[in-house]
Design a protein around this motif. Structure first.
Motif, PDB file in Angstrom:
ATOM      1  N   MET A  51       5.638   2.295   5.502  1.00  0.00           N
ATOM      2  CA  MET A  51       5.298   4.315   5.986  1.00  0.00           C
ATOM      3  C   MET A  51       3.643   4.011   6.598  1.00  0.00           C
ATOM      4  O   MET A  51       3.719   5.023   6.681  1.00  0.00           O
ATOM      5  CB  MET A  51       5.569   4.986   4.082  1.00  0.00           C
ATOM      6  N   ARG A  54       3.763   2.575  10.345  1.00  0.00           N
ATOM      7  CA  ARG A  54       4.549   4.237  10.882  1.00  0.00           C
ATOM      8  C   ARG A  54       3.316   5.212  10.327  1.00  0.00           C
ATOM      9  O   ARG A  54       3.951   6.388  11.174  1.00  0.00           O
ATOM     10  CB  ARG A  54       5.862   4.419   9.891  1.00  0.00           C
ATOM     11  N   GLU A  76       3.030   7.545   8.293  1.00  0.00           N
ATOM     12  CA  GLU A  76       3.247   9.152   7.625  1.00  0.00           C
ATOM     13  C   GLU A  76       2.723   9.656   6.685  1.00  0.00           C
ATOM     14  O   GLU A  76       1.331   9.108   6.443  1.00  0.00           O
ATOM     15  CB  GLU A  76       4.127   8.437   7.379  1.00  0.00           C
ATOM     16  N   THR A  96       4.658  12.086   2.724  1.00  0.00           N
ATOM     17  CA  THR A  96       5.258  11.039   2.219  1.00  0.00           C
ATOM     18  C   THR A  96       5.180   9.267   1.180  1.00  0.00           C
ATOM     19  O   THR A  96       6.334   9.367   0.441  1.00  0.00           O
ATOM     20  CB  THR A  96       5.868  10.759   3.581  1.00  0.00           C
TER      21      THR A  96
END
Length: 589
Positions: free
Chosen positions: A540, A543, A545, A549
């Motif tokens: 995550m 990415r 995020e 999250t």
């Protein structure tokens, strides 16, 4: 039976047993053995307490076990009485009659850790830390011309009773009357200020203010110029309390005295200054970080109180729950990588890191730190302080440390991209790196580093785990009471309505007593969320995020949120729902 007075009515002081002394040296050898025999402690608890005693360089084993909350003070007193043959006096919440307490000079009482608890024309009953100290008994006999009946008191209870008997406000007011009003606070020359700063009454007044902070376990002293005088406040357990207001005529002399002993420029009153003071008080070593700055009503001074003995506390005492401690211990014993501690200023990050270094410190490791400032001196650790004027920044100092063959590095704070890059490079090249970061929670540390300009692949390759923390006030052990809570209220707090044994869950609160100055709280405990960087979290972060999250995923991977950890401590009677609402829930809202 000796009499005492509390804030309302007089009450009996519990004194039992006969005064047939036995060697205290023998007692100290047998105390741990006797406590294990009676089932009051386990052998493992005794071993831990002895380790703390060794780290502190001495101290009373019994007091350490009482401070850890393992043995109640009254039970410890009974065991000590049994072993010594000296009558035990329970001073919890006790306030001596002022006339009785002042039969002896305050400096003698504080220096020798004694307190008169009762007296008549022929005898004085004397609470003592060491009731077999014949030099003290002889000194008291000569001072009062009375025979001395020694009583055994626990050091912690004795110190608290002495502090209550000689309140800092009373001592300060006596000195203010002695000093009188002298001149204008701002119109004095440098020579006049220096002369007044060396006046005996001003010296004693400043010593009284500083000693009062030590006695109340204050973390900061605030000297704040106001229109009507110099306000003195102590920060105790994270909350500021006003102690007194000194006359405006004494304002400049008091601040100047502090600047003199802190090695600061007494003539400079137009720009901020920093200094440091080292002091000993009742066997403890303290450092005070001093900061002054000009205000419209004169110079303000803040003194940060650093108790060197605070670094001897174990990770268990700080507040880690057993499963949190297991995860944290795994992180700090890894051979390389980076571990972060996050939270706002004053949340206990330094204490957690120093206690962690103490746990893993051994002669086979080279541990080095770069800090701003060095708050506590750690034995066996090479500590360096940031010095911007000399070109020693966090990044520059860290680069130099890398050439000093370190095994473990502590970075006081990651403030910028350059420091973060050097620290991550150290973690990637075979070093274990500890650092602090200012974020609201543990998962946000990943986003914060990304925002600093650190590439996500470097973050995920170097960070082993992150702990977020806050400090909560503890319910006072001396006046703690348990009460039944409404089931719907418990459910809203995510606390089980019943305990494991089926009994209804009860919560704790402090009624208020002399020990906690009527606040119902005494001391603080840390509350944590410990996040390990799992493969799913790494994916995550790569990415990019959001931190929300990432937090949801960390919880799914086993991280207990700080709020849930705090509620567990509420259910254990360590703190209160109000305190959690003040520190954590208000922040979330």
């Amino acid at each position: 039976m000796a009499k005492g007075h509390n804030n309302s009515n007089s009450h009996d002081i519990a004194v039992t047993g006969s005064n047939l002394p036995r060697p205290l040296r023998q007692t100290r050898r047998r105390l741990g053995e006797r406590l294990v025999e009676t089932g009051l402690i386990t052998l493992a608890q005794l071993t831990d307490a002895l380790e703390v005693q060794a780290k502190q360089g001495g101290g009373y084993l019994g007091q350490i076990l009482v401070d850890q909350g393992i043995v109640p003070s009254r039970e410890m007193g009974k065991i000590l009485q049994e072993l010594t043959g000296v009558a035990y006096v329970d001073l919890a919440g006790f306030e001596a009659d002022p006339a009785t307490a002042r039969l002896l000079p305050e400096n003698l009482i504080r220096e020798r850790k004694i307190l008169p608890v009762r007296a008549d024309d022929k005898t004085i009953w004397l609470a003592m830390e060491d009731p077999l100290d014949l030099d003290v008994i002889d000194a008291v006999h000569l001072q009062t011309n009375r025979s001395v009946n020694p009583l055994l008191a626990l050091p912690g209870d004795l110190t608290a009773a002495i502090n209550r008997s000689f309140d800092v406000r009373d001592r300060a007011n006596e000195l203010i009357r002695e000093i009188g009003g002298l001149g204008d606070a701002e119109a004095e020359s440098e020579k006049d200020l220096l002369d007044r700063a060396e006046d005996a009454p001003i010296v004693r007044l400043v010593n009284t203010i500083v000693d009062g902070a030590f006695e109340t376990s204050a973390s900061d002293i605030h000297l704040e110029p106001q229109e009507d005088g110099l306000r003195v406040r102590y920060r105790v357990d994270g909350v500021l309390y006003e102690q007194m207001v000194l006359p405006r005529a004494n304002q400049a002399a008091v601040v100047s005295r502090i600047k003199v002993i802190a090695g600061m420029d007494i003539a400079e009153r137009r720009r901020p200054q920093d200094g440091r003071i080292s002091r000993r008080h009742q066997g403890h070593s303290f450092d005070l970080r001093v900061s002054t700055m000009p205000t419209v009503h004169g110079e303000k001074a803040v003194l940060r109180v650093l108790d060197k003995s605070a670094m001897s506390v174990s990770l268990e005492q700080i507040g880690f729950l057993p499963d949190e401690l297991q995860v944290w211990t795994h992180l700090i014993t890894r051979p390389y990588g980076m571990v972060l501690v996050t939270g706002p200023t004053g949340s206990g990050k330094s204490t957690t890191l120093y206690s962690s270094l103490n746990k893993i410190n051994d002669p086979g490791k080279n541990i080095a730190t770069i800090e701003d400032p060095v708050e506590y001196r750690l034995k066996g650790v090479n500590q360096t302080q940031v010095n911007a004027r000399a070109g020693v920044s966090f990044a520059a100092g860290l680069r130099t440390l890398m050439r000093q063959d370190p095994d473990i590095i502590l970075v006081g704070e990651i403030r910028d991209q350059e420091t973060a890059e050097v620290a991550i490079n150290a973690a990637l090249t075979g070093h274990l790196v500890f650092a602090t970061l200012h974020t609201n929670d543990a998962p946000s540390a990943m986003t914060r580093l990304d925002n600093m300009g650190i590439e996500p692949f470097l973050i995920t390759s170097s960070i082993l785990g992150v702990v977020g923390q806050r400090l909560l006030r503890k319910v006072c052990d001396k006046c703690k009471e348990w009460y039944d809570a409404d089931s719907s209220f418990l459910a809203s707090l995510e606390i089980p309505v019943t305990r494991k044994d089926g009994a209804p869950t009860q919560l704790a609160r402090g009624k208020g007593c002399p020990e906690c100055s009527g606040k119902g709280y005494r001391g603080r405990v840390a509350v944590f969320e410990v996040m390990t960087v799992t493969d799913t979290v790494r994916a995550m972060v790569l990415r990019r995020e959001s931190s929300t999250t990432v937090k949801d995923q960390a919880i799914a991977d086993g991280m207990r949120p700080m709020r849930s950890s705090a509620m567990l401590k509420v259910g254990m009677g360590i703190t209160t729902p109000d305190e959690v609402a003040r520190v954590i829930l208000a922040e979330e809202d």
